[in-house]
Motif scaffolding. Structure first.
Motif, PDB file in Angstrom:
ATOM      1  N   ALA A  34     -14.580  -3.974   7.079  1.00 30.70           N
ATOM      2  CA  ALA A  34     -14.161  -2.614   7.405  1.00 30.70           C
ATOM      3  C   ALA A  34     -13.603  -2.575   8.825  1.00 30.70           C
ATOM      4  N   ASP A  91      -6.600   5.731   0.107  1.00 29.49           N
ATOM      5  CA  ASP A  91      -7.887   5.105  -0.213  1.00 29.49           C
ATOM      6  C   ASP A  91      -8.330   4.068   0.816  1.00 29.49           C
ATOM      7  N   HIS A  92      -7.759   4.104   2.003  1.00 29.44           N
ATOM      8  CA  HIS A  92      -8.164   3.155   3.046  1.00 29.44           C
ATOM      9  C   HIS A  92      -8.320   3.882   4.375  1.00 29.44           C
ATOM     10  N   GLU A  93      -9.257   3.376   5.180  1.00 31.60           N
ATOM     11  CA  GLU A  93      -9.545   3.986   6.467  1.00 31.60           C
ATOM     12  C   GLU A  93      -8.729   3.330   7.565  1.00 31.60           C
ATOM     13  N   MET A 143      -2.413  -4.204   1.832  1.00 28.84           N
ATOM     14  CA  MET A 143      -3.860  -4.172   1.969  1.00 28.84           C
ATOM     15  C   MET A 143      -4.487  -5.394   1.302  1.00 28.84           C
ATOM     16  N   ALA A 199       0.822  -1.199   0.000  1.00 31.15           N
ATOM     17  CA  ALA A 199       0.000   0.000   0.000  1.00 31.15           C
ATOM     18  C   ALA A 199       0.864   1.260   0.000  1.00 31.15           C
ATOM     19  N   GLU A 220      -8.090  -6.748  -0.276  1.00 27.40           N
ATOM     20  CA  GLU A 220      -9.463  -6.445  -0.702  1.00 27.40           C
ATOM     21  C   GLU A 220     -10.424  -7.487  -0.150  1.00 27.40           C
ATOM     22  N   MET A 228      -6.925  -1.764  10.284  1.00 28.90           N
ATOM     23  CA  MET A 228      -7.135  -1.457   8.878  1.00 28.90           C
ATOM     24  C   MET A 228      -7.338  -2.752   8.120  1.00 28.90           C
ATOM     25  N   SER A 229      -7.781  -2.648   6.895  1.00 21.32           N
ATOM     26  CA  SER A 229      -8.044  -3.841   6.083  1.00 21.32           C
ATOM     27  C   SER A 229      -6.756  -4.275   5.399  1.00 21.32           C
ATOM     28  N   GLY A 230      -5.797  -4.675   6.209  1.00 20.35           N
ATOM     29  CA  GLY A 230      -4.510  -5.062   5.659  1.00 20.35           C
ATOM     30  C   GLY A 230      -3.610  -5.650   6.727  1.00 20.35           C
ATOM     31  N   THR A 248      -1.498   8.267   6.962  1.00 21.27           N
ATOM     32  CA  THR A 248      -2.654   7.758   6.225  1.00 21.27           C
ATOM     33  C   THR A 248      -2.214   6.685   5.233  1.00 21.27           C
TER      34      THR A 248
END
Length: 287
Positions: free
Chosen positions: A206, A74-76, A200, A2, A202, A136-138, A71
């Motif tokens: 969330a 594109d990911h929270e 990250m 990422a 996919e 996070m999604s990763g 940050t």
């Protein structure tokens, strides 16, 4: 892998983080100078305030403000609140542990080194506990060399902080020491952040937890309140020199009451105007 950004708001977050580290270190060192001239419970109280300032504001608040600029494109990112609070408690506890070691065991080099190793390892643990609190999604990996370098910086910075707490005198020297401590803490943080590698995935759920902005208002209010209280305490309390003069006068008075010949100082001393070294914490001097 990422794409990450450590300075999403430009120089704002690193500058604000360094400022917090400097302020916390300065307040902590000012408390530590009072601790040197105090004894017993009074010394313990000053060391506790120093740990709160250095560990809470100088280290943990610096860490979290710097994280506001981190940050992933594109990911929270969310934060686990219990782990985040644990990292804060760890920072204050390990700094207190190091300060109490040198504050009561003496200024011998082995004592400073032992305290610095324990305190530095705790600071590094605080940093990586804070990293673990990120959701996070990763997946996060670390480069071992940079992790080792960040730990080394933490050990050196902690040892230097303990030495400063025992050695620096005068406002300008204390300010310079706080500036150096701020650089070391910031360097440790950003070296540890540079060690991160994020992949990250996919389709992952969330992330859950608090948003970084959720911590901002309590953080600013807490830091402001603690800093103002510490400033008031430091401003109204006697200086290190005044505390030493009062302790010497008390010793001479007690010796005279016991019928002993008082120890004659090299130079005559005058009592400090209207302030007592012990009254701020335990109601009397030398306790």
């Amino acid at each position: 892998m990422a794409e990450v950004q450590h300075f999403s708001y430009g120089l704002l977050t690193p500058a604000a983080a360094y400022l917090m580290s400097f302020i916390g270190s300065l307040l902590g060192l000012l408390c530590a100078t009072r601790a040197r001239a105090a004894t017993g419970r009074s010394r313990a109280s000053w060391l506790g305030l120093a740990a709160l300032a250095i560990g809470g504001t100088g280290i943990w608040v610096m860490h979290f403000i710097a994280m506001l600029g981190f940050t992933v494109k594109d990911h929270e990112i969310r934060y686990d609140v219990p782990l985040t609070l644990l990292s804060c408690g760890t920072a204050i506890a390990v700094v207190a542990f190091g300060l109490f070691i040198v504050g009561f065991a003496g200024a011998r080099t082995p004592v400073i080194i032992l305290g610095g190793l324990i305190m530095g390892a705790g600071v590094a643990s605080m940093h990586y506990t804070g990293m673990t609190a990120m959701n996070m999604s990763g997946h996060i990996d670390y480069q071992p060399v940079l992790v080792g370098l960040s730990v080394l910086i933490a050990l050196v910075a902690a040892t230097a902080a303990l030495w400063f707490s025992l050695s620096v005198k005068g406002l300008w020297a204390t300010t310079g020491a706080a500036a150096i401590m701020g650089i070391a803490v910031s360097g440790m943080h950003y070296t540890g952040m540079a060690a991160m590698r994020i992949t990250m995935h996919e389709g992952m759920a969330a992330p859950t937890g608090a948003r970084p902005v959720d911590f901002l208002l309590p953080l600013l209010g807490g830091v402001g309140g603690v800093s103002i209280i510490l400033l008031v305490i430091i401003a109204m309390a006697p200086s290190e020199e005044e505390m030493r003069i009062e302790a010497e006068l008390q010793e001479r008075i007690q010796a005279r009451q016991r019928g002993e010949a008082p120890r004659t100082p090299a130079d005559p001393v005058a009592p400090p105007p209207g302030r007592s070294a012990g009254q701020w914490f335990d109601g009397g001097p030398g306790r």
